[in-house]
Design an enzyme around this catalytic site. Structure first.
Site, PDB file in Angstrom:
ATOM      1  N   ARG A  92      31.832   0.980 -39.559  1.00  0.00           N
ATOM      2  CA  ARG A  92      30.500   1.544 -39.116  1.00  0.00           C
ATOM      3  C   ARG A  92      30.749   2.806 -38.491  1.00  0.00           C
ATOM      4  O   ARG A  92      31.627   3.156 -37.733  1.00  0.00           O
ATOM      5  CB  ARG A  92      29.850   0.721 -38.110  1.00  0.00           C
ATOM      6  CG  ARG A  92      29.568  -0.625 -38.549  1.00  0.00           C
ATOM      7  CD  ARG A  92      28.241  -0.716 -39.303  1.00  0.00           C
ATOM      8  NE  ARG A  92      27.163  -0.074 -38.681  1.00  0.00           N
ATOM      9  CZ  ARG A  92      26.118   0.183 -39.093  1.00  0.00           C
ATOM     10  NH1 ARG A  92      25.798   0.034 -40.503  1.00  0.00           N
ATOM     11  NH2 ARG A  92      24.863   0.377 -38.372  1.00  0.00           N
ATOM     12  N   ILE A  93      29.823   4.041 -38.773  1.00  0.00           N
ATOM     13  CA  ILE A  93      29.649   5.232 -38.260  1.00  0.00           C
ATOM     14  C   ILE A  93      29.078   4.965 -36.691  1.00  0.00           C
ATOM     15  O   ILE A  93      27.760   4.528 -36.858  1.00  0.00           O
ATOM     16  CB  ILE A  93      29.013   6.390 -38.972  1.00  0.00           C
ATOM     17  CG1 ILE A  93      29.965   6.569 -40.258  1.00  0.00           C
ATOM     18  CG2 ILE A  93      28.899   7.591 -38.049  1.00  0.00           C
ATOM     19  CD1 ILE A  93      29.211   7.695 -40.891  1.00  0.00           C
ATOM     20  N   ASN A 108      40.950   5.112 -32.692  1.00  0.00           N
ATOM     21  CA  ASN A 108      40.743   4.704 -34.155  1.00  0.00           C
ATOM     22  C   ASN A 108      42.034   5.096 -34.901  1.00  0.00           C
ATOM     23  O   ASN A 108      42.741   5.849 -34.518  1.00  0.00           O
ATOM     24  CB  ASN A 108      39.464   5.272 -35.009  1.00  0.00           C
ATOM     25  CG  ASN A 108      39.214   5.012 -36.301  1.00  0.00           C
ATOM     26  OD1 ASN A 108      39.219   3.888 -36.406  1.00  0.00           O
ATOM     27  ND2 ASN A 108      39.003   6.047 -37.116  1.00  0.00           N
ATOM     28  N   HIS A 110      43.275   6.271 -38.744  1.00  0.00           N
ATOM     29  CA  HIS A 110      42.847   6.875 -39.999  1.00  0.00           C
ATOM     30  C   HIS A 110      43.957   7.241 -40.851  1.00  0.00           C
ATOM     31  O   HIS A 110      44.903   7.528 -40.548  1.00  0.00           O
ATOM     32  CB  HIS A 110      41.950   8.227 -39.753  1.00  0.00           C
ATOM     33  CG  HIS A 110      41.502   8.743 -40.821  1.00  0.00           C
ATOM     34  ND1 HIS A 110      40.080   8.114 -41.509  1.00  0.00           N
ATOM     35  CD2 HIS A 110      41.926   9.852 -41.894  1.00  0.00           C
ATOM     36  CE1 HIS A 110      39.944   8.925 -42.735  1.00  0.00           C
ATOM     37  NE2 HIS A 110      40.915   9.911 -42.836  1.00  0.00           N
ATOM     38  N   THR A 142      35.568  10.595 -31.091  1.00  0.00           N
ATOM     39  CA  THR A 142      34.650  11.491 -30.536  1.00  0.00           C
ATOM     40  C   THR A 142      33.581  11.470 -31.571  1.00  0.00           C
ATOM     41  O   THR A 142      33.511  10.711 -32.516  1.00  0.00           O
ATOM     42  CB  THR A 142      34.889  13.048 -30.538  1.00  0.00           C
ATOM     43  OG1 THR A 142      35.400  13.322 -31.933  1.00  0.00           O
ATOM     44  CG2 THR A 142      36.208  13.119 -29.635  1.00  0.00           C
ATOM     45  N   ASP A 146      36.178  11.354 -37.487  1.00  0.00           N
ATOM     46  CA  ASP A 146      37.873  11.427 -37.723  1.00  0.00           C
ATOM     47  C   ASP A 146      38.232  12.892 -37.148  1.00  0.00           C
ATOM     48  O   ASP A 146      39.001  13.288 -37.606  1.00  0.00           O
ATOM     49  CB  ASP A 146      37.981  11.541 -39.297  1.00  0.00           C
ATOM     50  CG  ASP A 146      37.929  10.103 -39.879  1.00  0.00           C
ATOM     51  OD1 ASP A 146      37.816   9.161 -39.185  1.00  0.00           O
ATOM     52  OD2 ASP A 146      37.419  10.104 -41.214  1.00  0.00           O
ATOM     53  N   GLU A 175      50.792   2.084 -40.267  1.00  0.00           N
ATOM     54  CA  GLU A 175      49.890   1.845 -39.445  1.00  0.00           C
ATOM     55  C   GLU A 175      50.460   0.791 -38.182  1.00  0.00           C
ATOM     56  O   GLU A 175      49.870   0.728 -37.313  1.00  0.00           O
ATOM     57  CB  GLU A 175      48.532   1.324 -39.888  1.00  0.00           C
ATOM     58  CG  GLU A 175      47.947   2.517 -40.730  1.00  0.00           C
ATOM     59  CD  GLU A 175      46.645   1.961 -41.576  1.00  0.00           C
ATOM     60  OE1 GLU A 175      46.218   1.027 -41.165  1.00  0.00           O
ATOM     61  OE2 GLU A 175      46.257   2.466 -42.447  1.00  0.00           O
TER      62      GLU A 175
END
Length: 214
Positions: A92-93, A108, A110, A142, A146, A175
């Site tokens: 989700r953004i 996060n 990525h 932020t 990304d 990861e």
């Protein structure tokens, strides 16, 4: 002091599992207080339940707007008084208000060597660009998608016979190494985001973050 962690997921939760395993092994001085998913069918919720961690479901489809959903998330998350929010495949953004609320204490991961390949389909894009290496990045979150300050990067080589799927598998392995590492350092008060940039052990990291060698 043991840090309190809340993990947000939308899917299988393999990075959640990597962090859980690192906590169990004594690598991370933290405790996962809750796992929250916007999808009831997310397998990561089963991982949490098996480990005795509260598994919370909050469906974004039940809310009229992104902002109202994010506000409901804040209310659920803050009941657990987290020191750190870990986004582990949370698809989700996030609204600006949500991001600001947890600024400096939300990670996060990525699947690219940021700032390259923000957004989706990173593995295919790296192959099509003819890159010789690829990888993943843990970054502070932020309002820019990304685009937050980089904390840790891990690299893999792109071989001639790699396709998007094989490259994804390589990156997943990395990861599962660098995400627990970043969480470990944060929980030990070693990794911080300051007004001058990201610091590790009081020293400012380069703009691409700490580089985990292949």
């Amino acid at each position: 002091m043991t840090k309190r962690i809340v993990v947000l997921i939308s899917g299988s939760g393999s990075n959640l599992q990597a962090v859980m395993d690192a906590i169990d092994a004594g690598q991370i001085n933290g405790r996962i207080e809750a796992v929250l998913s916007n999808k009831a069918e997310a397998f990561g919720l089963e991982r949490a339940t098996k480990a005795g961690i509260p598994a919370l479901i909050l469906k974004h489809t039940d809310f009229e707007s992104r902002e109202s959903f994010d506000q409901a998330m804040i209310e659920k998350i803050d009941q657990h008084k987290p020191d750190l929010i870990v986004l582990a495949g949370f698809m989700r953004i996030l609204s600006a208000e949500f991001v600001r609320h947890y600024q400096g204490r939300m990670f996060n991961i990525h699947p690219s060597l940021l700032p390259k390949y923000k957004g989706l389909h990173t593995h295919q894009r790296a192959i099509e660009a003819g890159d010789s290496e690829h990888g993943c990045t843990v970054h502070f979150v932020t309002e820019e998608l990304d685009g937050g300050p980089l904390a840790v990067q891990g690299k893999v080589s792109i071989d001639g016979d790699d396709n998007a799927e094989s490259l994804q598998q390589k990156v997943h392995k990395v990861e599962h190494q660098i995400y627990p590492l970043a969480v470990e350092w944060f929980c030990a008060d070693r990794l911080k985001w300051t007004k001058d940039g990201v610091e590790l052990d009081g020293k400012q990291l380069p703009s691409q973050g700490y580089q985990q060698e292949k």
